[in-house]
Design a protein around this motif. Structure first.
Motif, short mmCIF file in Angstrom:
data_model
loop_
_atom_site.label_atom_id
_atom_site.label_comp_id
_atom_site.label_asym_id
_atom_site.label_seq_id
_atom_site.Cartn_x
_atom_site.Cartn_y
_atom_site.Cartn_z
N ARG A 13 12.76 13.55 -4.88
CA ARG A 13 13.78 12.87 -4.15
C ARG A 13 13.60 12.36 -2.82
O ARG A 13 13.98 11.37 -2.34
CB ARG A 13 14.86 14.40 -3.81
N GLN A 14 12.60 13.26 -2.11
CA GLN A 14 12.18 12.78 -0.72
C GLN A 14 11.35 11.39 -0.77
O GLN A 14 11.29 10.64 0.22
CB GLN A 14 11.13 13.84 -0.09
N ILE A 15 10.49 11.40 -1.99
CA ILE A 15 9.95 10.22 -2.16
C ILE A 15 10.87 8.84 -2.49
O ILE A 15 10.52 7.76 -1.71
CB ILE A 15 9.08 10.30 -3.32
N ARG A 16 12.04 9.02 -2.92
CA ARG A 16 13.11 8.10 -3.15
C ARG A 16 13.65 7.71 -1.90
O ARG A 16 13.84 6.69 -1.53
CB ARG A 16 14.11 8.47 -4.27
N ARG A 17 13.96 8.91 -1.06
CA ARG A 17 14.39 8.38 0.22
C ARG A 17 13.55 7.80 1.23
O ARG A 17 13.89 6.97 1.98
CB ARG A 17 14.87 9.74 0.50
N LEU B 79 11.42 2.46 3.64
CA LEU B 79 10.10 2.10 4.22
C LEU B 79 10.20 0.59 4.93
O LEU B 79 9.62 0.37 6.03
CB LEU B 79 9.50 1.59 2.70
N SER B 80 11.16 -0.05 4.95
CA SER B 80 11.17 -1.47 5.54
C SER B 80 11.59 -1.12 6.72
O SER B 80 11.33 -1.93 7.81
CB SER B 80 12.53 -2.24 4.76
N ASP B 81 12.39 -0.17 7.03
CA ASP B 81 12.89 0.32 8.59
C ASP B 81 11.64 1.00 9.05
O ASP B 81 11.53 0.51 10.50
CB ASP B 81 14.05 1.43 8.58
N LEU B 82 10.88 1.64 8.52
CA LEU B 82 9.76 2.41 9.13
C LEU B 82 8.67 1.38 9.67
O LEU B 82 7.71 1.59 10.38
CB LEU B 82 8.96 3.45 8.11
N LEU B 83 8.47 0.19 8.99
CA LEU B 83 7.65 -0.85 9.17
C LEU B 83 8.11 -2.05 9.74
O LEU B 83 7.51 -3.12 9.83
CB LEU B 83 7.21 -1.09 7.60
N ALA B 84 9.38 -1.91 10.32
CA ALA B 84 10.01 -3.03 11.05
C ALA B 84 9.36 -3.42 12.21
O ALA B 84 9.61 -4.54 12.78
CB ALA B 84 11.47 -2.61 11.40
N LEU C 261 0.93 -1.18 -0.12
CA LEU C 261 0.08 0.02 0.13
C LEU C 261 0.95 1.32 -0.11
O LEU C 261 0.61 2.36 -0.62
CB LEU C 261 -0.88 0.12 1.24
N CYS C 262 1.96 1.42 0.86
CA CYS C 262 2.84 2.62 0.79
C CYS C 262 3.50 2.64 -0.33
O CYS C 262 3.75 4.02 -0.95
CB CYS C 262 3.82 2.19 1.94
N GLU C 263 3.99 1.62 -1.05
CA GLU C 263 4.42 1.74 -2.40
C GLU C 263 3.59 2.35 -3.66
O GLU C 263 3.98 3.10 -4.23
CB GLU C 263 4.92 0.20 -2.92
N TRP C 264 2.23 1.78 -3.44
CA TRP C 264 1.27 2.28 -4.16
C TRP C 264 1.07 3.87 -3.96
O TRP C 264 1.20 4.46 -5.00
CB TRP C 264 0.18 1.53 -4.10
#
Length: 206
Positions: A80-84, A89-94, A60-63
């Motif tokens: 640039r912020q979207i790429r960062r 993302l994986s850390d934020l959802l760990a 969902l976050c990727e979409w």
């Protein structure tokens, strides 16, 4: 400002043309800004305790990030912020895999099936009055019986004590920083989301 210049300037034709052009673009810009705010609110929701599992939250976050990128393809700062954000993302959802492990352990303590608390957590993603919520409620009652309120309170406590930082030390530091220095009180796990928020607000003003 343009309306004022039209009323107070004798040679107002160039200003009038600029004003008319802006009026033509206003509905599109308003739609873009409203869409961006909705997407950002969704992003904030799905990087928290939304009721969705890890893989579903990632998808969902990727979409959402894809939609945000397509909305302003020429805004390099936003891109640039979207790429960062996507890289973090994986850390934020760990925290979700940790929560899922805790839920499996708690299910054993309740002598329930392994997915019992996962189903209870998934119910959070649905509106209280929806058919899906009521269907899950019936299934949960068959699993927990009279202990369903106790299981729900246990899940609430579990969520309350699940840290969202990438490590316990980072979580503690993030909490202490709020009291030690108000200007630097944003926990490290929030920084990518906070950066995205600032870039989103900036995009409204451009």
């Amino acid at each position: 400002m343009l309306e004022y210049r039209i009323q107070t300037t004798k040679t107002y034709l160039p200003t009038k043309q600029e004003y008319d052009l802006m009026n033509q673009n206003t509905p599109v810009r308003l739609l873009q800004s409203d869409t961006l705010r909705i997407l950002f609110d969704w992003l904030r929701e799905y990087t928290a305790f939304s009721g969705c599992g890890y893989q579903e939250s990632v998808s969902l976050c990727e979409w959402i990030l894809d939609e945000m990128a397509a909305l302003y393809p020429k805004r390099e700062n936003l891109q640039r912020q979207i790429r960062r954000f996507r890289q973090r993302l994986s850390d934020l959802l760990a925290f979700l895999p940790r929560l899922q492990r805790h839920m499996r352990d708690m299910a054993r303590q309740f002598h329930a099936e392994e997915s019992a608390f996962a189903l209870l957590y998934a119910q959070k993603a649905w509106d209280y009055h929806s058919e899906e919520y009521r269907f899950m409620e019936k299934k949960l009652y068959r699993i927990f019986g009279e202990r369903l309120p106790e299981a729900r309170e246990t899940l609430t406590e579990m969520i309350r004590h699940t840290y969202r930082a990438s490590s316990p030390d980072e979580n503690v530091n993030g909490r202490l920083r709020v009291f030690m220095n108000a200007r630097r009180g944003v926990p490290s796990w929030q920084l990518p989301l906070y950066q995205m928020f600032l870039v989103t607000i900036q995009s409204y003003n451009l």
